[in-house]
Design a protein around this motif. Sequence first.
Motif, PDB file in Angstrom:
ATOM      1  N   LEU A 259       0.811  -1.213   0.000  1.00  0.00           N
ATOM      2  CA  LEU A 259       0.000   0.000   0.000  1.00  0.00           C
ATOM      3  C   LEU A 259       0.851   1.272   0.000  1.00  0.00           C
ATOM      4  O   LEU A 259       0.530   2.216  -0.730  1.00  0.00           O
ATOM      5  CB  LEU A 259      -0.958  -0.017   1.188  1.00  0.00           C
ATOM      6  CG  LEU A 259      -2.048  -1.097   1.130  1.00  0.00           C
ATOM      7  CD1 LEU A 259      -2.937  -1.020   2.359  1.00  0.00           C
ATOM      8  CD2 LEU A 259      -2.882  -0.951  -0.128  1.00  0.00           C
ATOM      9  N   PRO A 260       1.939   1.369   0.815  1.00  0.00           N
ATOM     10  CA  PRO A 260       2.781   2.579   0.717  1.00  0.00           C
ATOM     11  C   PRO A 260       3.413   2.746  -0.660  1.00  0.00           C
ATOM     12  O   PRO A 260       3.571   3.873  -1.131  1.00  0.00           O
ATOM     13  CB  PRO A 260       3.851   2.359   1.800  1.00  0.00           C
ATOM     14  CG  PRO A 260       3.235   1.401   2.758  1.00  0.00           C
ATOM     15  CD  PRO A 260       2.385   0.499   1.925  1.00  0.00           C
ATOM     16  N   VAL A 261       3.759   1.621  -1.314  1.00  0.00           N
ATOM     17  CA  VAL A 261       4.334   1.707  -2.657  1.00  0.00           C
ATOM     18  C   VAL A 261       3.285   2.215  -3.644  1.00  0.00           C
ATOM     19  O   VAL A 261       3.557   3.081  -4.483  1.00  0.00           O
ATOM     20  CB  VAL A 261       4.877   0.334  -3.094  1.00  0.00           C
ATOM     21  CG1 VAL A 261       5.476   0.413  -4.498  1.00  0.00           C
ATOM     22  CG2 VAL A 261       5.909  -0.167  -2.106  1.00  0.00           C
ATOM     23  N   TYR A 262       2.060   1.686  -3.531  1.00  0.00           N
ATOM     24  CA  TYR A 262       0.978   2.167  -4.387  1.00  0.00           C
ATOM     25  C   TYR A 262       0.755   3.670  -4.172  1.00  0.00           C
ATOM     26  O   TYR A 262       0.586   4.433  -5.129  1.00  0.00           O
ATOM     27  CB  TYR A 262      -0.310   1.409  -4.086  1.00  0.00           C
ATOM     28  CG  TYR A 262      -0.327  -0.028  -4.548  1.00  0.00           C
ATOM     29  CD1 TYR A 262       0.695  -0.560  -5.323  1.00  0.00           C
ATOM     30  CD2 TYR A 262      -1.379  -0.867  -4.206  1.00  0.00           C
ATOM     31  CE1 TYR A 262       0.678  -1.871  -5.733  1.00  0.00           C
ATOM     32  CE2 TYR A 262      -1.409  -2.192  -4.619  1.00  0.00           C
ATOM     33  CZ  TYR A 262      -0.385  -2.682  -5.380  1.00  0.00           C
ATOM     34  OH  TYR A 262      -0.417  -3.988  -5.791  1.00  0.00           O
ATOM     35  N   ALA A 263       0.721   4.072  -2.885  1.00  0.00           N
ATOM     36  CA  ALA A 263       0.481   5.480  -2.566  1.00  0.00           C
ATOM     37  C   ALA A 263       1.591   6.369  -3.123  1.00  0.00           C
ATOM     38  O   ALA A 263       1.325   7.472  -3.624  1.00  0.00           O
ATOM     39  CB  ALA A 263       0.366   5.654  -1.052  1.00  0.00           C
ATOM     40  N   LEU A 264       2.832   5.894  -3.060  1.00  0.00           N
ATOM     41  CA  LEU A 264       3.964   6.671  -3.583  1.00  0.00           C
ATOM     42  C   LEU A 264       3.854   6.840  -5.093  1.00  0.00           C
ATOM     43  O   LEU A 264       4.033   7.948  -5.622  1.00  0.00           O
ATOM     44  CB  LEU A 264       5.275   5.976  -3.214  1.00  0.00           C
ATOM     45  CG  LEU A 264       6.564   6.667  -3.664  1.00  0.00           C
ATOM     46  CD1 LEU A 264       6.728   7.998  -2.949  1.00  0.00           C
ATOM     47  CD2 LEU A 264       7.772   5.775  -3.403  1.00  0.00           C
ATOM     48  N   LEU A 265       3.547   5.760  -5.801  1.00  0.00           N
ATOM     49  CA  LEU A 265       3.436   5.837  -7.259  1.00  0.00           C
ATOM     50  C   LEU A 265       2.253   6.701  -7.690  1.00  0.00           C
ATOM     51  O   LEU A 265       2.362   7.512  -8.609  1.00  0.00           O
ATOM     52  CB  LEU A 265       3.294   4.428  -7.837  1.00  0.00           C
ATOM     53  CG  LEU A 265       4.505   3.503  -7.681  1.00  0.00           C
ATOM     54  CD1 LEU A 265       4.181   2.103  -8.187  1.00  0.00           C
ATOM     55  CD2 LEU A 265       5.705   4.057  -8.428  1.00  0.00           C
ATOM     56  N   ILE A 266       1.118   6.528  -7.005  1.00  0.00           N
ATOM     57  CA  ILE A 266      -0.057   7.329  -7.349  1.00  0.00           C
ATOM     58  C   ILE A 266       0.179   8.802  -7.024  1.00  0.00           C
ATOM     59  O   ILE A 266      -0.228   9.690  -7.787  1.00  0.00           O
ATOM     60  CB  ILE A 266      -1.294   6.790  -6.601  1.00  0.00           C
ATOM     61  CG1 ILE A 266      -1.637   5.388  -7.122  1.00  0.00           C
ATOM     62  CG2 ILE A 266      -2.489   7.714  -6.787  1.00  0.00           C
ATOM     63  CD1 ILE A 266      -2.729   4.710  -6.328  1.00  0.00           C
ATOM     64  N   GLY A 267       0.845   9.071  -5.901  1.00  0.00           N
ATOM     65  CA  GLY A 267       1.171  10.452  -5.571  1.00  0.00           C
ATOM     66  C   GLY A 267       2.113  11.074  -6.581  1.00  0.00           C
ATOM     67  O   GLY A 267       2.009  12.266  -6.885  1.00  0.00           O
TER      68      GLY A 267
END
Length: 210
Positions: A84-92
């Motif tokens: 989830l943090p990786v997803y959030a980083l990429l989406i951000g």
Amino acid sequence: FIPQIFILFVGIGLFEATGYLARVAALIDKPLSMLGLGGRSFVPLLSGFACSIPAIMAARNITSRREKLIAQSVIPFMTCSARLPVYALLIGFLYGDSNPFMAGFVMAIMYFGSILVGAVAAKILTRFVQDTTGSRLMMELPLYRRPKFFNIIRQSIDKAKNFVFKAGPIILTLALVLWFASNFPRNGAEGELTESQIASQSYAARVGQF
């Protein structure tokens, strides 16, 4: 990961103590059977959303060899808490603060898309993994009852400790290997290289470029 693992064990403990978890496994057995899985795969697949390592370990209790191999193969497709943090980083990085609605929508698509990809992978694996014994779910449904929260908390603590001692060394070892691969070698004097320069010439970067 321990807080998420503990919360997951508490949630599963509540369902199990009330007698509802066995009923969920019985209800979902037929839909999962179309993917080569069964009711016994439900809890390992659910645990995969917290951490894949204990989920794969839990799948060892599945009696059918075919169902066990398919479950252990598709569990890594589930969106564990570490992703989830990786997803959030990429989406951000893609959307920033410009379109929070679209960012949340993409996060949901990636989250539920993992379930769809896992289902497709399981269906494909059914054509390659053969088992003559088959899988048949037989269980005695317990009565509905009020859960004892003290017992649930105690069992969740014991399961979390078991996770730390069994899965912890694997996670720690892989983390050390990844840290070493992304920080060495350093072709320059200490303190003269930036973090981006270190990363660009690391062993991990060479593997990625290859």
